[in-house]
Design an enzyme around this catalytic site. Structure first.
Site, PDB file in Angstrom:
ATOM      1  N   ASP A  55       0.834  -1.206   0.000  1.00  0.00           N
ATOM      2  CA  ASP A  55       0.000   0.000   0.000  1.00  0.00           C
ATOM      3  C   ASP A  55       0.867   1.253   0.000  1.00  0.00           C
ATOM      4  O   ASP A  55       2.044   1.224   0.375  1.00  0.00           O
ATOM      5  CB  ASP A  55      -0.919  -0.011   1.213  1.00  0.00           C
ATOM      6  CG  ASP A  55      -2.131   0.892   1.045  1.00  0.00           C
ATOM      7  OD1 ASP A  55      -2.401   1.323  -0.087  1.00  0.00           O
ATOM      8  OD2 ASP A  55      -2.805   1.159   2.049  1.00  0.00           O
ATOM      9  N   GLU A  87       2.730   4.857  -4.296  1.00  0.00           N
ATOM     10  CA  GLU A  87       2.892   5.826  -5.382  1.00  0.00           C
ATOM     11  C   GLU A  87       4.318   6.418  -5.450  1.00  0.00           C
ATOM     12  O   GLU A  87       4.772   6.661  -6.575  1.00  0.00           O
ATOM     13  CB  GLU A  87       1.861   6.963  -5.240  1.00  0.00           C
ATOM     14  CG  GLU A  87       0.418   6.557  -5.455  1.00  0.00           C
ATOM     15  CD  GLU A  87      -0.189   5.866  -4.238  1.00  0.00           C
ATOM     16  OE1 GLU A  87      -1.204   5.193  -4.402  1.00  0.00           O
ATOM     17  OE2 GLU A  87       0.364   6.002  -3.140  1.00  0.00           O
ATOM     18  N   ASP A 100      -8.864   4.346  -3.301  1.00  0.00           N
ATOM     19  CA  ASP A 100      -9.832   4.569  -2.217  1.00  0.00           C
ATOM     20  C   ASP A 100     -11.106   5.227  -2.748  1.00  0.00           C
ATOM     21  O   ASP A 100     -11.398   6.400  -2.485  1.00  0.00           O
ATOM     22  CB  ASP A 100      -9.206   5.425  -1.121  1.00  0.00           C
ATOM     23  CG  ASP A 100      -8.064   4.719  -0.417  1.00  0.00           C
ATOM     24  OD1 ASP A 100      -7.969   3.483  -0.536  1.00  0.00           O
ATOM     25  OD2 ASP A 100      -7.254   5.396   0.247  1.00  0.00           O
TER      26      ASP A 100
END
Length: 803
Positions: free
Chosen positions: A409, A412, A477
Site C-alpha cells: 500500500d 505511489e 480509495d
C-alpha cells in the site's frame, strides 16, 4: 527479383503521395537533415541538433530515440522486455525521402523540410510535429494526429473512455473518495492508445504531462522534466492483436495462484488474532466461500499512527500468528499482510533501517525524513541493492511463517518530496516507477527463494510493464457511493488496453460510512465479472457479507457462489491473458471494431469471449437499455432469452443479478459446491454449451494446472481441453481434444454436459459408438448427460436431433 523491386517502387510512390495530410503541417522548422547510416542498431539519422535512432522490434513495433547533441544514449528501459530485430526492415533512399519499412509499420523521414511520419500497411498513423523540443522547464515531444481519433490511455483516470481534450499529469497520486471524475489517480502511464489501433508509449520514467490535444489543434504532446527521448509506436489490425503486441513489448502477467480468483475477506482493518479467526469462522458457519483474509496495518501495531514500519506481528494483539496462519490454512484460507515502504522514526525498525542504509537520503547522504499522515518517516529506496535485500529478508521471514500474499500500500509513494534522493535519481525522476520496482523486488525474491510458489502482489501503483512482475493493482480509495461505482468499468477497461489486466475495485466501495444495501449488492454482482473479487472498506460499515443484514447476505452469497462456479472459466481467462495479453475485461468495441459509436461505452463490456455484462450503477432502476453487439446471438445468462446482435434492448432488472448474456456457440466450464479452492479438482465438472442454429461451428477451451507452480504451462505441468462443435443436418457433433503436458498427472473426468436451447428431445446421443442416457427438460430446454473422459484421451459426441 523484378517483382520485388516493382513492389518497392509501388510502396514508395504510395507513401510519397500519402505523405501530406499530416506532414503538411507537421514539419520541424529548425531541424536539418545531414546524413544517415544503417547497421545493427537500425537506422541512424544525423541532424544539426542531434541523432535519431529507429529500431524495429517486429513489423508491429518500432522505436524512435532522439539523442540531442552533447548527450549520450541511455539504453535502459524500465518498461520494455522485447529485443529489437532490425533484420526485418529495409531502407529505401529516394531523393528527399528515407523509407524504413517492414510488412507492417513504415517510417518515412522527409529530409527537407525535416519530418518523420508513421504508416501501418499503407494507412497514416501520426507524424512528429516539432518533434523534440527543450524549454526552460521541460523536454517535449509532439505529434500531429487526425481530427476524428478517439484517444485512450494515460493510466487510471475517470474522464470518460475518450480522454482526448485533457492534459494529463503523470504523477502517481492517490485520490481519496473519488467519484465520477478524477483527473489524477494512483497509477499513471505515459501511453496513448488511438481508436486507429495504434499506441505511442513514451519510454521514460520521470514525471511530466501527457497532453491529448487539450488546445484542440490536433496535437499530441509528451512533456517531462528529464530523461530518455524515446518512444515506441505499436500498431495492429485488430484490438486482440494490439493487446498481444503491447504485452509482447512490455511483458505478460504470470499466472496467479488459483485461490486469488476466489473471495477475499478484507477491511480496514482486523485489530486482533481473535477478530481475524472469528471472521473466517463466520464465513464457514454461513457457508459462504472464502479463500483468503487480508490483514491491514493493525497486524503490526495497535494504533493507526506511529507504528508503520514495524513490519512484525504485534504480539499483544496477535499472540500466536504462526498458529493462526497454520489453522487458517487448514480451513483453506490464505493469510495476506499489508506492507508499506515507509519506516517511521518511531517504529521498531527505524534504527535498523538507518544502520543498513536502506532509506532515501538528502543531498548530503543522510536519511531524508519528513512528516505525513502516519507520522515522521523515511522511505525505503527500492532501487538500491542493500535496501531490496533488507526489505526482501523481512518478506522472506514472514513467508516462511506461512504468509501467502502481500498487499503493498501507499506505493505511489503517497508522499514523496522532490528533495528526496534515491540511488538512481531524485524523487521526481523515479516517482512513477517506484511501485514497479517494489513489485519487482517481491517477484524476484519469490523466484530466488520460493521458486515453486506463485506470489500474490496486490499494489496500488505501478508503471508500464508492471504486469510482468505479477502486480495486481486496484482502483484506489473509491467513494462508497453510486458515483464511486459508476467509473469502475472505465478504469479497468482502460488499464486492460494498456497491458494491466487485473485492475479491480474495492467491492462495495471504500471511503465513507454509507450503509446502502442495494449499492453493496450491485457492486458485488459486478465483482463476479471483474478480475479480483475483493470486498474492502473502512470498518464502520462492514465490507464482509457475513456481517450484513439477512437479505443482503443472501444476495451476496449468491454472487460469491456464482464466482466460484465460474472458476474453471475464469482460470482459463487468466491463462489466455498469460499467453496472449488479452484482457479479461474487454471493451464492447472489441466486438465491432469499426463501430465508432461503441468507443465511449464502458458500462457494458465483455468478460472473456463468452459473456457480455452490463453494470447497474443507479439506485432503484427497474430496467436498463443494453446494446447487444452484432455478429452473434446472445442468451440471457439467467432466464435463457435469446437476443439477436446489433440492437439495443430494454432489459428488465432483477435484484439478484445484473444483466449478463452468453454468446451463442460458447462453451462455459463450471464447477459447483466449492467453499474454497483448496481441494479444487476437475474430477467432476459441468460443461455448458449454448446452442443456436445460426452457429454452425464453434470452439472453446479449458485450462488446468495445479494452481500454484510458476510457469506450469512452459514446464509441461498442465492439461488443456479443447472443445469443438459442428452442426451437420440433424446432427450436432462435439469433440474433446486433450492436450496433456509431459509433466502433468491427469485424472479421469466425469463431465456433465448441459446443452442449452434444445427445442425438442433428441432421438439419441452417442459418445464414440456407445449410446448414453440423457435427460431433457421441456421447460428450460436444457439437455443433460454425464460421461467419463478418460485421462489423456479424446472424445467425440453425436446428438441426433428431432426435427
Amino acid at each position: 527479383m523484378i517483382r520485388f523491386n516493382q513492389s518497392v517502387v509501388r510502396i514508395t510512390l504510395l507513401l510519397t503521395i500519402a505523405f501530406g495530410s499530416l506532414s503538411a503541417i507537421a514539419q520541424n522548422s529548425q531541424r536539418v537533415y545531414q546524413s544517415h547510416s544503417i547497421g545493427e542498431k537500425g537506422l541512424i539519422v544525423k541532424t544539426n541538433q542531434g541523432d535519431y535512432q529507429f529500431q524495429f522490434y517486429n513489423q508491429n513495433i518500432v522505436e524512435t530515440a532522439f539523442i540531442p547533441k552533447g548527450e549520450k544514449y541511455n539504453a535502459e528501459s524500465h518498461a520494455v522486455v522485447l529485443k529489437p530485430n532490425n533484420q526485418l526492415a529495409r531502407l529505401s533512399d529516394k531523393k528527399n525521402q528515407l523509407v524504413y519499412k517492414t510488412k507492417g509499420i513504415v517510417v518515412v523521414v522527409m529530409k527537407s523540410p525535416f519530418d518523420i511520419e508513421y504508416f501501418y500497411k499503407g494507412n497514416e498513423l501520426l507524424s512528429e510535429k516539432e518533434g523534440y523540443i527543450k524549454t526552460d522547464s521541460t523536454e517535449n515531444i509532439d505529434f500531429q494526429i487526425e481530427t476524428d481519433e478517439v484517444l485512450f490511455g494515460g493510466g487510471a483516470r475517470v474522464l470518460g473512455m475518450n480522454r482526448r481534450g485533457n492534459r494529463l499529469q503523470l504523477y502517481n497520486r492517490a485520490h481519496y473518495g473519488y467519484g465520477t471524475r478524477s483527473e489524477l489517480m494512483n497509477y499513471t502511464m505515459p501511453v496513448v492508445v488511438s481508436s486507429k489501433k495504434y499506441a505511442v508509449h513514451f519510454d521514460n520514467a520521470p514525471i511530466g504531462f501527457l497532453d491529448l490535444d487539450s488546445k484542440k489543434d490536433n496535437t499530441l504532446r509528451y512533456e517531462t522534466i528529464s530523461g530518455r527521448k524515446v518512444y515506441q509506436v505499436i500498431a495492429a489490425d485488430t484490438w486482440e492483436n494490439f493487446t498481444y503486441e503491447f504485452t509482447n513489448l512490455t511483458g505478460r502477467q504470470p499466472m496467479l495462484p488459483r485461490w486469488a480468483l476466489g473471495n477475499f475477506s478484507s477491511r480496514f482493518g482486523y485489530h486482533s488474532q481473535k477478530e481475524t479467526v472469528e471472521t473466517i469462522d463466520q464465513f464457514l458457519k454461513d457457508s459462504i466461500p472464502v479463500d483468503a483474509i487480508i490483514l491491514d496495518l493493525f497486524w503490526f501495531g495497535k494504533e493507526m499512527k506511529g507504528e508503520m514500519g514495524n513490519l512484525a506481528f504485534h504480539r499483544d494483539s496477535f499472540p500466536a500468528p504462526e498458529k493462526m496462519i497454520k489453522d487458517l490454512n487448514k480451513k483453506g484460507v490464505k493469510t495476506i499482510l499489508i506492507t508499506e515502504p515507509f519506516i517511521l522514526t518511531t517504529s521498531k525498525r527505524w534504527q535498523e533501517a538507518v544502520d543498513n542504509k536502506v532509506l532515501g537520503t538528502d543531498k548530503a547522504g543522510k536519511p531524508f525524513t519528513y512528516d505525513f499522515y502516519f507520522g515522521n518517516t523515511g522511505l525505503v529506496d527500492v532501487f538500491k541493492t542493500e535496501a531490496t535485500d533488507w526489505f526482501w529478508n523481512i518478506y522472506k521471514g514472514l513467508a516462511n511463517m506461512g504468509v501467502a500474499g502481500w498487499w503493498g500500500d501507499l506505493g505511489e509513494p503517497e508522499v514523496h518530496p522532490s528533495e528526496l534522493q534515491h540511488v538512481n535519481g531524485s524523487a521526481d525522476e523515479v516517482h512513477n516507477i517506484y511501485g514497479h520496482y517494489w513489485a519487482k523486488l517481491v517477484h524476484e525474491g519469490y523466484q530466488k527463494d520460493f521458486p515453486n510458489q506463485r506470489p500474490f502482489i496486490l499494489m496500488r501503483a505501478g508503471a508500464v510493464g508492471s504486469q510482468r512482475y505479477g502486480m495486481i493493482p486496484w482502483t484506489g480509495d473509491v467513494s462508497r457511493s453510486w458515483d464511486g461505482l459508476k467509473p469502475q468499468t472505465e478504469i479497468s477497461l482502460q488499464m486492460g488496453l494498456q497491458g494491466i489486466s487485473y485492475m479491480h475495485s474495492d467491492l462495495g466501495g471504500f471511503a465513507g460510512d454509507n450503509l446502502d444495501d442495494e449499492l453493496y449488492t450491485r457492486w458485488l454482482q459486478y465483482g463476479v465479472f471483474q478480475p479480483i473479487f475483493r470486498p474492502h472498506a473502512q470498518e464502520a460499515v462492514p465490507s464482509e457479507p457475513v456481517f450484513r443484514e439477512a437479505k443482503t447476505k443472501v444476495l451476496a452469497k449468491k454472487s460469491i457462489e456464482l464466482r466460484y462456479r465460474l472458476m474453471p472459466y475464469n482460470y482459463t481467462l487468466a491463462f489466455e491473458n498469460n499467453q496472449t495479453g488479452l484482457p479479461l475485461m474487454r471493451p464492447l468495441f472489441f466486438e465491432e471494431q469499426d463501430n465508432m459509436e461503441l468507443l465511449n461505452i464502458s458500462d457494458t463490456y465483455l468478460w472473456g469471449d463468452a459473456f457480455l455484462v452490463s453494470t447497474i450503477t443507479e439506485a432503484g432502476l427497474k430496467q436498463k437499455e443494453v446494446y447487444i453487439p452484432k455478429g452473434s446471438v446472445w442468451f440471457d445468462f439467467v432466464n435463457g432469452k435469446r437476443y439477436e446482435g446489433g440492437e439495443s434492448y430494454n432489459i428488465e432488472l432483477k435484484e439478484d443479478h445484473i444483466p449478463a448474456f452468453v454468446r451463442g456457440g460458447s462453451f462455459v466450464p463450471m464447477k459447483t459446491g466449492m467453499m474454497n479452492t483448496q481441494n479444487y479438482s476437475l474430477k467432476e465438472f459441468d460443461l455448458h454449451y449454448y446452442f443456436d442454429s445460426s452457429v454452425k461451428k464453434s470452439e472453446g477451451k479449458l485450462y488446468n494446472d495445479n494452481g500454484t507452480s510458476p510457469e506450469a504451462f512452459e514446464k509441461g505441468e498442465y492439461e488443456l481441453l479443447k472443445f469443438k462443435s459442428e452442426q451437420k443436418g440433424s446432427k450436432l457433433n462435439f469433440s474433446v481434444e486433450t492436450d496433456l503436458g509431459n509433466n502433468f498427472q491427469a485424472q479421469d473426468k466425469q463431465m456433465t454436459w448441459l446443452i442449452h436451447n434444445i427445442e425438442k428431445k433428441p432421438k439419441a446421443i452417442k459418445v464414440g459408438k456407445k449410446s448414453v442416457q440423457f435427460t431433457w427438460d421441456k421447460n428450460t430446454k436444457i439437455l443433460r448427460f454425464t460421461e467419463t473422459l478418460i485421462k489423456g484421451e479424446n472424445q467425440t459426441i453425436t446428438i441426433k436431433q428431432t426435427r
